[in-house]
Design a protein around this motif. Structure first.
Motif, mmCIF file in Angstrom:
data_model
loop_
_atom_site.group_PDB
_atom_site.id
_atom_site.type_symbol
_atom_site.label_atom_id
_atom_site.label_comp_id
_atom_site.label_asym_id
_atom_site.label_seq_id
_atom_site.Cartn_x
_atom_site.Cartn_y
_atom_site.Cartn_z
ATOM 1 N N UNK A 151 0.813 -1.213 0.000
ATOM 2 C CA UNK A 151 0.000 0.000 0.000
ATOM 3 C C UNK A 151 0.851 1.271 0.000
ATOM 4 N N UNK A 152 2.042 1.202 0.576
ATOM 5 C CA UNK A 152 2.888 2.391 0.678
ATOM 6 C C UNK A 152 3.324 2.911 -0.686
ATOM 7 N N UNK A 153 3.479 2.018 -1.657
ATOM 8 C CA UNK A 153 4.005 2.396 -2.964
ATOM 9 C C UNK A 153 2.922 2.812 -3.958
ATOM 10 N N UNK A 154 1.671 2.735 -3.563
ATOM 11 C CA UNK A 154 0.588 3.086 -4.479
ATOM 12 C C UNK A 154 0.358 4.598 -4.503
ATOM 13 N N UNK A 155 -0.221 5.067 -5.592
ATOM 14 C CA UNK A 155 -0.572 6.478 -5.699
ATOM 15 C C UNK A 155 -1.733 6.772 -4.747
ATOM 16 N N UNK A 156 -1.955 8.046 -4.409
ATOM 17 C CA UNK A 156 -3.066 8.393 -3.505
ATOM 18 C C UNK A 156 -4.428 7.917 -4.020
ATOM 19 N N UNK A 157 -4.644 7.982 -5.329
ATOM 20 C CA UNK A 157 -5.914 7.532 -5.897
ATOM 21 C C UNK A 157 -6.079 6.023 -5.712
ATOM 22 N N UNK B 208 -4.632 4.178 -3.453
ATOM 23 C CA UNK B 208 -4.802 3.917 -2.015
ATOM 24 C C UNK B 208 -6.255 4.122 -1.605
ATOM 25 N N UNK B 209 -6.864 5.188 -2.110
ATOM 26 C CA UNK B 209 -8.260 5.457 -1.780
ATOM 27 C C UNK B 209 -9.161 4.344 -2.299
ATOM 28 N N UNK B 210 -8.877 3.854 -3.520
ATOM 29 C CA UNK B 210 -9.654 2.751 -4.080
ATOM 30 C C UNK B 210 -9.500 1.491 -3.233
ATOM 31 N N UNK B 211 -8.270 1.206 -2.791
ATOM 32 C CA UNK B 211 -8.022 0.009 -1.986
ATOM 33 C C UNK B 211 -8.715 0.125 -0.633
ATOM 34 N N UNK B 212 -8.688 1.289 -0.018
ATOM 35 C CA UNK B 212 -9.362 1.475 1.276
ATOM 36 C C UNK B 212 -10.860 1.241 1.118
ATOM 37 N N UNK B 213 -11.415 1.701 0.001
ATOM 38 C CA UNK B 213 -12.834 1.508 -0.259
ATOM 39 C C UNK B 213 -13.162 0.029 -0.434
ATOM 40 N N UNK B 214 -12.270 -0.714 -1.093
ATOM 41 C CA UNK B 214 -12.486 -2.144 -1.313
ATOM 42 C C UNK B 214 -12.329 -2.919 -0.011
ATOM 43 N N UNK B 215 -11.301 -2.575 0.766
ATOM 44 C CA UNK B 215 -10.969 -3.330 1.976
ATOM 45 C C UNK B 215 -11.907 -3.022 3.130
ATOM 46 N N UNK B 216 -12.352 -1.768 3.239
ATOM 47 C CA UNK B 216 -13.163 -1.369 4.398
ATOM 48 C C UNK B 216 -14.477 -2.143 4.423
ATOM 49 N N UNK B 217 -14.916 -2.534 5.618
ATOM 50 C CA UNK B 217 -16.166 -3.291 5.739
ATOM 51 C C UNK B 217 -17.373 -2.431 5.372
ATOM 52 N N UNK B 218 -18.297 -3.047 4.681
ATOM 53 C CA UNK B 218 -19.514 -2.355 4.281
ATOM 54 C C UNK B 218 -20.560 -2.560 5.378
ATOM 55 N N UNK B 219 -21.142 -1.448 5.907
ATOM 56 C CA UNK B 219 -22.150 -1.606 6.986
ATOM 57 C C UNK B 219 -23.458 -2.158 6.468
#
Length: 109
Positions: free
Chosen positions: A90-96, A98-109
């Motif tokens: 994750x450290x080497x990814x661009x900010x965009x 990273x945001x996409x990965x956080x959206x994918x990884x984060x739990x959906x309520x």
């Protein structure tokens, strides 16, 4: 389960797999050692990281029992490379990306 990942991460995964395959081939053809000493592992990856990976069971520690008072410790290079990638991709990814990965990884309520 199908998970969408960013194109940038996909390219990084493919590049990592290629490099790991090349390293494995060099090891299998005896051009490179399969193991490195504990001291070298601490220098390359950081003592805290290596210790954390061993405790988590991601990397296995091999002890050389040769009857000496202090046995040598070594680690498999491929295990260390894989652990480093898993912890740092994750450290080497661009900010965009990273945001996409956080959206994918984060739990959906």
């Amino acid at each position: 389960m199908i998970v969408a990942i960013s194109e940038e991460l996909l390219f990084k995964l493919v590049e990592f797999a290629e490099n790991l395959g090349r390293k494995k081939e060099r090891i299998n053809s005896f051009k490179e050692s399969q193991f490195i000493s504990q001291n070298q592992a601490h220098i390359r990856y950081g003592k805290g990281n290596v210790t954390k990976w061993v405790k988590a069971g991601i990397v296995k520690k091999y002890k050389d029992a040769d009857g000496k008072l202090r046995s040598g410790v070594r680690y498999d290079v491929l295990d260390l490379e894989s652990a480093a990638f898993k912890c740092n991709y994750m450290k080497e990814l661009s900010p965009l990306a990273k945001a996409e990965m956080r959206e994918i990884i984060s739990p959906v309520p």
